[in-house]
Design a protein around this motif. Sequence first.
Motif, PDB file in Angstrom:
ATOM      1  N   TYR A   1       2.283   3.114   7.899  1.00 14.42           N
ATOM      2  CA  TYR A   1       1.567   3.738   6.778  1.00 14.42           C
ATOM      3  C   TYR A   1       1.544   5.252   6.949  1.00 14.42           C
ATOM      4  O   TYR A   1       1.814   6.004   6.001  1.00 14.42           O
ATOM      5  N   THR A   2       1.292   5.676   8.163  1.00 15.31           N
ATOM      6  CA  THR A   2       1.187   7.113   8.413  1.00 15.31           C
ATOM      7  C   THR A   2       2.542   7.773   8.241  1.00 15.31           C
ATOM      8  O   THR A   2       2.654   8.834   7.603  1.00 15.31           O
ATOM      9  N   GLY A   3       3.559   7.173   8.746  1.00 13.74           N
ATOM     10  CA  GLY A   3       4.874   7.770   8.622  1.00 13.74           C
ATOM     11  C   GLY A   3       5.330   7.820   7.174  1.00 13.74           C
ATOM     12  O   GLY A   3       5.929   8.806   6.718  1.00 13.74           O
ATOM     13  N   ASN A   4       5.052   6.770   6.456  1.00 10.87           N
ATOM     14  CA  ASN A   4       5.444   6.746   5.057  1.00 10.87           C
ATOM     15  C   ASN A   4       4.681   7.802   4.238  1.00 10.87           C
ATOM     16  O   ASN A   4       5.241   8.471   3.361  1.00 10.87           O
ATOM     17  N   LEU A   5       3.390   7.935   4.552  1.00 10.53           N
ATOM     18  CA  LEU A   5       2.566   8.905   3.779  1.00 10.53           C
ATOM     19  C   LEU A   5       2.981  10.330   4.088  1.00 10.53           C
ATOM     20  O   LEU A   5       3.084  11.180   3.179  1.00 10.53           O
ATOM     21  N   GLN A   6       3.210  10.646   5.348  1.00 11.82           N
ATOM     22  CA  GLN A   6       3.588  12.006   5.712  1.00 11.82           C
ATOM     23  C   GLN A   6       5.004  12.336   5.270  1.00 11.82           C
ATOM     24  O   GLN A   6       5.377  13.512   5.216  1.00 11.82           O
ATOM     25  N   ALA A   7       5.755  11.292   4.961  1.00 11.97           N
ATOM     26  CA  ALA A   7       7.117  11.538   4.487  1.00 11.97           C
ATOM     27  C   ALA A   7       7.134  11.990   3.032  1.00 11.97           C
ATOM     28  O   ALA A   7       8.155  12.492   2.537  1.00 11.97           O
ATOM     29  N   LEU A   8       5.988  11.820   2.360  1.00  9.88           N
ATOM     30  CA  LEU A   8       5.907  12.259   0.964  1.00  9.88           C
ATOM     31  C   LEU A   8       5.908  13.773   0.904  1.00  9.88           C
ATOM     32  O   LEU A   8       5.441  14.479   1.807  1.00  9.88           O
ATOM     33  N   LYS A   9       6.375  14.327  -0.202  1.00 15.13           N
ATOM     34  CA  LYS A   9       6.509  15.764  -0.363  1.00 15.13           C
ATOM     35  C   LYS A   9       5.124  16.419  -0.417  1.00 15.13           C
ATOM     36  O   LYS A   9       4.250  16.010  -1.185  1.00 15.13           O
ATOM     37  N   GLY A  10       5.001  17.401   0.430  1.00 14.79           N
ATOM     38  CA  GLY A  10       3.748  18.149   0.433  1.00 14.79           C
ATOM     39  C   GLY A  10       2.687  17.565   1.308  1.00 14.79           C
ATOM     40  O   GLY A  10       1.612  18.150   1.449  1.00 14.79           O
TER      41      GLY A  10
ATOM     42  N   ILE B   1       0.853  -1.210   0.000  1.00 16.21           N
ATOM     43  CA  ILE B   1       0.000   0.000   0.000  1.00 16.21           C
ATOM     44  C   ILE B   1       0.870   1.234   0.000  1.00 16.21           C
ATOM     45  O   ILE B   1       0.645   2.181  -0.774  1.00 16.21           O
ATOM     46  N   CYS B   2       1.881   1.250   0.824  1.00 16.27           N
ATOM     47  CA  CYS B   2       2.742   2.447   0.872  1.00 16.27           C
ATOM     48  C   CYS B   2       3.502   2.607  -0.438  1.00 16.27           C
ATOM     49  O   CYS B   2       3.732   3.729  -0.904  1.00 16.27           O
ATOM     50  N   LYS B   3       3.838   1.481  -1.071  1.00 19.91           N
ATOM     51  CA  LYS B   3       4.530   1.577  -2.354  1.00 19.91           C
ATOM     52  C   LYS B   3       3.623   2.181  -3.431  1.00 19.91           C
ATOM     53  O   LYS B   3       4.049   3.057  -4.210  1.00 19.91           O
ATOM     54  N   GLN B   4       2.354   1.771  -3.455  1.00 20.82           N
ATOM     55  CA  GLN B   4       1.412   2.319  -4.453  1.00 20.82           C
ATOM     56  C   GLN B   4       1.090   3.783  -4.172  1.00 20.82           C
ATOM     57  O   GLN B   4       0.940   4.586  -5.109  1.00 20.82           O
ATOM     58  N   MET B   5       1.045   4.093  -2.906  1.00 18.04           N
ATOM     59  CA  MET B   5       0.783   5.501  -2.552  1.00 18.04           C
ATOM     60  C   MET B   5       1.953   6.367  -2.994  1.00 18.04           C
ATOM     61  O   MET B   5       1.767   7.489  -3.474  1.00 18.04           O
ATOM     62  N   THR B   6       3.153   5.832  -2.842  1.00 16.84           N
ATOM     63  CA  THR B   6       4.331   6.593  -3.259  1.00 16.84           C
ATOM     64  C   THR B   6       4.335   6.782  -4.775  1.00 16.84           C
ATOM     65  O   THR B   6       4.625   7.870  -5.289  1.00 16.84           O
ATOM     66  N   LYS B   7       3.940   5.734  -5.518  1.00 18.65           N
ATOM     67  CA  LYS B   7       3.868   5.862  -6.979  1.00 18.65           C
ATOM     68  C   LYS B   7       2.794   6.892  -7.405  1.00 18.65           C
ATOM     69  O   LYS B   7       3.013   7.681  -8.321  1.00 18.65           O
ATOM     70  N   MET B   8       1.692   6.846  -6.695  1.00 20.81           N
ATOM     71  CA  MET B   8       0.633   7.812  -6.987  1.00 20.81           C
ATOM     72  C   MET B   8       1.122   9.230  -6.751  1.00 20.81           C
ATOM     73  O   MET B   8       0.889  10.144  -7.558  1.00 20.81           O
ATOM     74  N   HIS B   9       1.805   9.417  -5.647  1.00 19.18           N
ATOM     75  CA  HIS B   9       2.302  10.749  -5.322  1.00 19.18           C
ATOM     76  C   HIS B   9       3.328  11.195  -6.337  1.00 19.18           C
ATOM     77  O   HIS B   9       3.328  12.355  -6.772  1.00 19.18           O
ATOM     78  N   GLU B  10       4.191  10.293  -6.729  1.00 25.27           N
ATOM     79  CA  GLU B  10       5.197  10.674  -7.716  1.00 25.27           C
ATOM     80  C   GLU B  10       4.568  11.019  -9.066  1.00 25.27           C
ATOM     81  O   GLU B  10       5.052  11.871  -9.802  1.00 25.27           O
ATOM     82  N   ALA B  11       3.419  10.396  -9.396  1.00 27.53           N
ATOM     83  CA  ALA B  11       2.785  10.617 -10.693  1.00 27.53           C
ATOM     84  C   ALA B  11       2.055  11.965 -10.754  1.00 27.53           C
ATOM     85  O   ALA B  11       2.060  12.647 -11.787  1.00 27.53           O
ATOM     86  N   ILE B  12       1.464  12.347  -9.656  1.00 28.58           N
ATOM     87  CA  ILE B  12       0.599  13.526  -9.727  1.00 28.58           C
ATOM     88  C   ILE B  12       1.182  14.766  -9.060  1.00 28.58           C
ATOM     89  O   ILE B  12       0.678  15.876  -9.280  1.00 28.58           O
ATOM     90  N   PHE B  13       2.184  14.615  -8.248  1.00 24.93           N
ATOM     91  CA  PHE B  13       2.648  15.774  -7.486  1.00 24.93           C
ATOM     92  C   PHE B  13       3.210  16.849  -8.414  1.00 24.93           C
ATOM     93  O   PHE B  13       3.008  18.036  -8.170  1.00 24.93           O
ATOM     94  N   ASP B  14       3.938  16.461  -9.430  1.00 24.02           N
ATOM     95  CA  ASP B  14       4.517  17.458 -10.330  1.00 24.02           C
ATOM     96  C   ASP B  14       3.490  18.036 -11.315  1.00 24.02           C
ATOM     97  O   ASP B  14       3.781  19.010 -12.030  1.00 24.02           O
ATOM     98  N   LEU B  15       2.323  17.407 -11.326  1.00 21.22           N
ATOM     99  CA  LEU B  15       1.303  17.873 -12.293  1.00 21.22           C
ATOM    100  C   LEU B  15       0.244  18.743 -11.631  1.00 21.22           C
ATOM    101  O   LEU B  15      -0.161  19.767 -12.192  1.00 21.22           O
ATOM    102  N   LEU B  16      -0.183  18.330 -10.434  1.00 21.02           N
ATOM    103  CA  LEU B  16      -1.256  19.054  -9.757  1.00 21.02           C
ATOM    104  C   LEU B  16      -0.680  19.976  -8.700  1.00 21.02           C
ATOM    105  O   LEU B  16       0.395  19.698  -8.139  1.00 21.02           O
ATOM    106  N   PRO B  17      -1.345  21.018  -8.361  1.00 24.10           N
ATOM    107  CA  PRO B  17      -0.896  21.907  -7.284  1.00 24.10           C
ATOM    108  C   PRO B  17      -0.919  21.175  -5.951  1.00 24.10           C
ATOM    109  O   PRO B  17      -1.575  20.127  -5.784  1.00 24.10           O
TER     110      PRO B  17
END
Length: 965
Positions: A940-949, A878-894
């Motif tokens: 899960y929480t630590g991994n998610l909050q570690a994502l940029k933004g 789950i954390c791996k897919q969340m990281t991929k999702m974040h990497e896909a959309i973070f540079d595109l969406l505000p």
Amino acid sequence: MASSHSSSPVPQGSSNDVFFKKEVDPSKHIQPVPSLPDVCPKEPTVTDQHRWTVYHSKVNLPAALNDPRLAKRESDFFTKTWGLDFVDTEVIPSFYLPQISKEHFTVYQQEISQREKIHERCKNICPPKDTFERTLLHTHDKSRTDLEQVPKIFMKPDFALDDSLTFNSVLPWSHFNTAGGKGNRDAASSKLLQEKLSHYLDIVEVNIAHQISLRSEAFFHAMTSQHELQDYLKKTSQAVKMLRDKIAQIDKVMCEGSLHILRLALTRNNCVKVYNKLKLMATVHQTQPTVQVLLSTSEFVGALDLIATTQEVLQQELQGIHSFRHLGSQLCELEKLIDKMMIAEFSTYSHSDLNRPLEDDCQVLEEERLVSLVFGLLKQRKLNFLEIYGEKMIITAKNIIKQCVINKVSQIEEIDTDVVVKLADQMRMLNFPQWFELLKDIFSKFTIFLQRVKATLNIIHSVVLSVLDKNQRTRELEEISQQKNAAKDNTLDTEVAYLIHEGMFISDAFTEGELTPVAVDTTSQRNASPNSEPCSSDSVSEPECTTDSSSSKEQTASSAIPGGVDILVSEDMRLTDSELGKLANNIQELLYSASDICHDRAVKFLMSRAKDGFLEKLNSMEFITLSRLMETFILDTEQICGRKSMSLLGALQSQANKFVNRFHEERKTKLSLLLDNERWKQADVPAEFQDLVDSISDGKIALPEKKSGATEERKPAEVLIVEGQQYAVVGTVLLLIRIILEYCQCVDNIPSVTTDMLTRLSDLLKYFNSRSCQLVLGAGALQVVGLKTITTKNLALSSRCLQLIVHYIPVIRAHFEARLPPKQYSMLRHFDHITKDYHDHIAEISAKLVAIMDSLFDKLLSKYEVKAPVPSACFRNICKQMTKMHEAIFDLLPEEQTQMLFLRINASYKLHLKKQLSHLNVINDGGPQNGLVTADVAFYTGNLQALKGLKDLDLNMAEIWEQKR
């Protein structure tokens, strides 16, 4: 009897003063001339029948019934009729009537005594009147009986023996028939007839003699009074003779000299009138040569005025002159000839004015000639000259286009006029720049043409207005004159009353009042023309010596035409105010017609060039240039003529609609091709597109001009910066923004297509929204482009592109709103619908991203088991897919949208985790399982909050536990 009570008709006196003696006082006694007494009673004559007798007296009934012998009147009858106050009253003697006594009748008795004696003697001689009447009645009855014996046929007024019926009835032939042996009997009957007729004759003669005897006394009376009548006639004749002698002496002494002087004065006045009449005839005799001279110099108004004056003189002052009996008809024919000459002259003038070189700076050709022609035509009520001018305008407009085409074609060497014969075909061989220059030349010539037409029609309009103004001023002067005459009449009545009161002779006073203005006018005339020659050597007054008729003189008023020409408005203009007003409106309509003619010819010129689809093949810049040229010409003609012509505007609108359709179809086809080839990957942003966006931010919705050199050195950017925000976009959206700006710029260049462009742009935006939805959300790009799958990056990029378009929709709306008329503001609702559709599309993309993660959570957490190791494999995936999702959309969406999206994803995660924990009966009881779950959730929480933004993202993981009691 009649003459005994009447006085003599001729007064008595000497023959010398019989007609000059004063009237005698009737109170004094004058011995009347005695008349002869009546010899015997006689029948009343005609004079006696009209003489008053006692039988002519008339009294009313109350006066006849009033009996003075009664002591008291009976009040029954009179009180009923006249009232209760009718009672006997004592009559008071009048102070004005004298007391009559017998002495007053003494003179009368003396006069009547002689007549009484004669009357008594006549009574003894003649029987009483009643006896005479009885005898006369008896005699009358006897005569009537005798006359009845005479047959009625002899008494008929139409009795004549030459009538066969009358003759046969009076003398029957049976008494004269001697045949058959009956001669003796017929002779006896003939003799009896003769005696019978003789008897009838005797009866008639006796009655005639009786009638004559009855009137013998009147005959003898007339004979006796004949001598008295002769005396009266003699005296009357002498008096008449004396009166005639005196009148002859008075006439010789007092009247003959004065009458002779009056006759001489009258003769002299008659000679002066004849002399003036001869001078007037000599002047009229020179009318025709003078008219010919005026016509040779095109002085039509002067010739018409001279003809009108001459006709008026012929009707008023020279009527009945035998030598001028044909002059009136000759002048009428001459007037008709002048009408034809003026129409022909105006047609020639119109042709010359409209067909002169357009390079000439003079606006009006021969202005004085035009004014003279218009005045003459108005004077003769020839109002169809405007139609002639309109026909000349149509011909001139055709010639202008034809000449311009010939001039342009002759300058092109590539066109062989021998091969291509028709002028229209030669014109179609021109390319756009050459044809555009030709159209510009035609429009410039038409503008000059309309200016000249307007200047000419202004001159005609000013002439009409001057005539109308003169009519109104003449009517005002007539009203003022009538008011003055009414005031003068009131003053005259006052003066008459004063003169009667003062005892003056009214006729003398009026004569003095009339002579004074005449003398003043004569003096003013002499002072006004001191150098004029006298009419004759004798002392003849100037009004008598005038050769022109006063009624034929025309009062004129000077007016000024805007061109600087002074004109004279004649009094005898035959046009009414309504006709002049209608003519002025027709002049304005003719100017409008001139504009319509130019526009119609221009439309035909455009349509002839558009037959081969030339106009539809123009690119945007060429059509915009053509549209601006046509709009400029339309505005110029509207400014000149005061009204917008719709034919050329309609043609422009039609071509603009075709252009808009082609423009839209080209852009829509281009967008369709771009979308079909779009792989939905982030594209680099060239510098020119960044400049384009920056110009929109500065409030300029237009395509920027290309800068040579500077643009090539600048490198493309990864994102598009719009008002400080970064937009990662695909190449199709960049081109779409440019297309949108082309629509907006087209509206600025061609304002007439604003509504059509708005509709087409709305259709384009809807098409982009629907097609992008089909390709991305609908996975149409898998078949169209060949993508393997629609990734979250594709979805996020599509959402960001839609957000960029939504950002510019209010700007586009404001741009169109500023150019739409208020009545069409309702069309702006299309942008509201488009905005809503785009927002819905963006929401669907966000929901799709959440759904992708939701299905992932459902798949992974359904296999989750609470056991070591920590973190579990499920949470690591789950954390791996969340990281991929974040990497896909973070540079595109505000960042804000990314946080909102992950909040929604986290909510879906918590829902599925809670569901699985409930399924596993894991509760928050502090047990081993609770500890394992808590460790996984913390991972899960630590991994998610570690994502940029997402560091400050409030995950609220306590909601995963279901509290049990």
